[in-house]
Design a protein around this motif. Sequence first.
Motif, PDB file in Angstrom:
ATOM      1  N   ALA A  26       0.867  -1.104   0.051  1.00 29.15           N
ATOM      2  CA  ALA A  26       0.010  -0.001   0.156  1.00 29.15           C
ATOM      3  C   ALA A  26       0.813   1.222  -0.070  1.00 29.15           C
ATOM      4  O   ALA A  26       0.523   2.270  -0.908  1.00 29.15           O
ATOM      5  N   ILE A  27       1.824   1.212   0.896  1.00 29.78           N
ATOM      6  CA  ILE A  27       2.788   2.450   0.990  1.00 29.78           C
ATOM      7  C   ILE A  27       3.488   2.625  -0.631  1.00 29.78           C
ATOM      8  O   ILE A  27       3.623   3.730  -1.083  1.00 29.78           O
ATOM      9  N   LYS A  28       3.910   1.340  -1.141  1.00 31.28           N
ATOM     10  CA  LYS A  28       4.709   1.647  -2.348  1.00 31.28           C
ATOM     11  C   LYS A  28       3.730   2.295  -3.411  1.00 31.28           C
ATOM     12  O   LYS A  28       4.036   3.134  -4.304  1.00 31.28           O
ATOM     13  N   GLU A  29       2.323   1.742  -3.440  1.00 36.52           N
ATOM     14  CA  GLU A  29       1.366   2.286  -4.460  1.00 36.52           C
ATOM     15  C   GLU A  29       1.159   3.792  -4.249  1.00 36.52           C
ATOM     16  O   GLU A  29       0.592   4.397  -5.119  1.00 36.52           O
ATOM     17  N   LEU A  30       1.182   4.246  -3.076  1.00 37.76           N
ATOM     18  CA  LEU A  30       0.933   5.856  -2.772  1.00 37.76           C
ATOM     19  C   LEU A  30       2.113   6.463  -3.563  1.00 37.76           C
ATOM     20  O   LEU A  30       1.699   7.754  -3.778  1.00 37.76           O
ATOM     21  N   LYS A  31       3.276   6.081  -3.732  1.00 35.62           N
ATOM     22  CA  LYS A  31       4.166   6.917  -4.405  1.00 35.62           C
ATOM     23  C   LYS A  31       4.517   8.060  -3.784  1.00 35.62           C
ATOM     24  O   LYS A  31       4.933   9.155  -4.062  1.00 35.62           O
ATOM     25  N   ILE A  32       4.727   7.773  -2.206  1.00 33.03           N
ATOM     26  CA  ILE A  32       5.347   8.961  -1.421  1.00 33.03           C
ATOM     27  C   ILE A  32       6.823   8.642  -1.125  1.00 33.03           C
ATOM     28  O   ILE A  32       7.200   7.047  -0.936  1.00 33.03           O
ATOM     29  N   ASP A  33       7.735   9.469  -1.318  1.00 34.69           N
ATOM     30  CA  ASP A  33       9.200   8.997  -1.195  1.00 34.69           C
ATOM     31  C   ASP A  33       9.321   8.730   0.357  1.00 34.69           C
ATOM     32  O   ASP A  33       8.893   9.689   1.197  1.00 34.69           O
ATOM     33  N   MET A 126      -3.594   4.936   4.547  1.00 36.97           N
ATOM     34  CA  MET A 126      -2.474   5.353   4.403  1.00 36.97           C
ATOM     35  C   MET A 126      -2.236   6.635   3.847  1.00 36.97           C
ATOM     36  O   MET A 126      -1.423   7.399   4.384  1.00 36.97           O
ATOM     37  N   HIS A 127      -2.935   6.797   2.771  1.00 38.58           N
ATOM     38  CA  HIS A 127      -2.799   8.383   2.220  1.00 38.58           C
ATOM     39  C   HIS A 127      -3.321   9.386   3.169  1.00 38.58           C
ATOM     40  O   HIS A 127      -2.572  10.360   3.230  1.00 38.58           O
ATOM     41  N   HIS A 128      -4.473   8.835   3.897  1.00 36.26           N
ATOM     42  CA  HIS A 128      -4.831  10.103   4.812  1.00 36.26           C
ATOM     43  C   HIS A 128      -3.851  10.202   5.912  1.00 36.26           C
ATOM     44  O   HIS A 128      -3.409  11.050   6.433  1.00 36.26           O
ATOM     45  N   ILE A 129      -3.393   9.058   6.580  1.00 34.78           N
ATOM     46  CA  ILE A 129      -2.391   9.332   7.594  1.00 34.78           C
ATOM     47  C   ILE A 129      -1.109   9.842   7.261  1.00 34.78           C
ATOM     48  O   ILE A 129      -0.640  10.649   8.091  1.00 34.78           O
ATOM     49  N   LEU A 130      -0.501   9.413   6.267  1.00 36.00           N
ATOM     50  CA  LEU A 130       0.733  10.084   5.812  1.00 36.00           C
ATOM     51  C   LEU A 130       0.806  11.310   5.379  1.00 36.00           C
ATOM     52  O   LEU A 130       1.828  12.234   5.156  1.00 36.00           O
ATOM     53  N   ASN A 131      -0.475  12.008   4.948  1.00 36.12           N
ATOM     54  CA  ASN A 131      -0.766  13.468   4.658  1.00 36.12           C
ATOM     55  C   ASN A 131      -1.158  14.145   5.671  1.00 36.12           C
ATOM     56  O   ASN A 131      -1.518  15.463   5.358  1.00 36.12           O
ATOM     57  N   LEU A 132      -1.448  13.725   7.034  1.00 36.83           N
ATOM     58  CA  LEU A 132      -1.812  14.507   7.907  1.00 36.83           C
ATOM     59  C   LEU A 132      -0.899  15.580   8.323  1.00 36.83           C
ATOM     60  O   LEU A 132       0.336  15.097   8.537  1.00 36.83           O
ATOM     61  N   ASN A 133      -1.474  16.494   8.750  1.00 34.47           N
ATOM     62  CA  ASN A 133      -0.414  17.547   9.708  1.00 34.47           C
ATOM     63  C   ASN A 133      -0.577  17.343  10.851  1.00 34.47           C
ATOM     64  O   ASN A 133      -1.632  17.670  11.468  1.00 34.47           O
ATOM     65  N   TRP A 134       0.611  16.613  11.326  1.00 36.31           N
ATOM     66  CA  TRP A 134       0.548  15.857  12.785  1.00 36.31           C
ATOM     67  C   TRP A 134       0.557  16.924  13.873  1.00 36.31           C
ATOM     68  O   TRP A 134       0.116  16.629  14.977  1.00 36.31           O
ATOM     69  N   GLN A 135       1.281  18.105  13.663  1.00 33.61           N
ATOM     70  CA  GLN A 135       1.182  19.262  14.924  1.00 33.61           C
ATOM     71  C   GLN A 135      -0.223  19.888  14.928  1.00 33.61           C
ATOM     72  O   GLN A 135      -0.609  19.955  16.093  1.00 33.61           O
ATOM     73  N   TYR A 136      -0.883  19.690  14.031  1.00 37.03           N
ATOM     74  CA  TYR A 136      -2.276  20.328  14.352  1.00 37.03           C
ATOM     75  C   TYR A 136      -3.302  19.220  14.934  1.00 37.03           C
ATOM     76  O   TYR A 136      -4.097  19.469  15.681  1.00 37.03           O
ATOM     77  N   HIS A 137      -2.911  17.967  14.211  1.00 38.65           N
ATOM     78  CA  HIS A 137      -3.771  16.983  14.620  1.00 38.65           C
ATOM     79  C   HIS A 137      -3.609  16.564  16.101  1.00 38.65           C
ATOM     80  O   HIS A 137      -4.668  16.531  16.860  1.00 38.65           O
ATOM     81  N   THR A 138      -2.435  16.595  16.463  1.00 40.81           N
ATOM     82  CA  THR A 138      -2.198  16.405  17.864  1.00 40.81           C
ATOM     83  C   THR A 138      -2.490  17.433  18.529  1.00 40.81           C
ATOM     84  O   THR A 138      -2.732  17.235  19.968  1.00 40.81           O
ATOM     85  N   ALA A 139      -2.505  18.547  18.255  1.00 38.27           N
ATOM     86  CA  ALA A 139      -2.863  19.649  19.197  1.00 38.27           C
ATOM     87  C   ALA A 139      -4.259  19.854  19.630  1.00 38.27           C
ATOM     88  O   ALA A 139      -4.587  20.204  20.758  1.00 38.27           O
ATOM     89  N   GLY A 140      -4.973  19.026  18.821  1.00 43.38           N
ATOM     90  CA  GLY A 140      -6.486  19.116  19.284  1.00 43.38           C
ATOM     91  C   GLY A 140      -7.041  17.840  19.597  1.00 43.38           C
ATOM     92  O   GLY A 140      -8.145  17.377  19.406  1.00 43.38           O
TER      93      GLY A 140
END
Length: 150
Positions: A26-33, A126-140
Amino acid sequence: MDRSQSQMQILLCDDDADDRFFFSEAIKELKIDNALTVFESGLDLMDYLKHPENHLPHILFLDLNMPCKMGLECLKEIREDAQFRNLVIAIYSTSATEQDIEDTFSNGANIYIQKPSDFKKLKKIMHHILNLNWQYHTAGLNKETFFLNI
């Protein structure tokens, strides 16, 4: 540990060979470096994290039910160590019991993902998780945003 490299550093700790395979596909198919490092046990994961020459990952996907050292034990040990204070930890488990969700939330995980039953849904998650702004997500962070429901 350094996180300055341009590739997204991803760790997966899961004792199930099929789950590891589908996750990596799944990670490979997302084509995220990315650089995906996979562990079959919590003991191996903790050895890796504690080795000073290894890079601190951007995110750790952690299964709960593993032999030798359970995911919850790893989570607690990681959160007790100040050098891992900002490590994003995604619980990645077949379990969706209220107790597991509560235990991982109260012990500092950032998000809880129930392993999906099909590959398309896994890629979407995986696409959703790897594109989250974690700083914003964890703040709230609260229990409503902790359990990922896609």
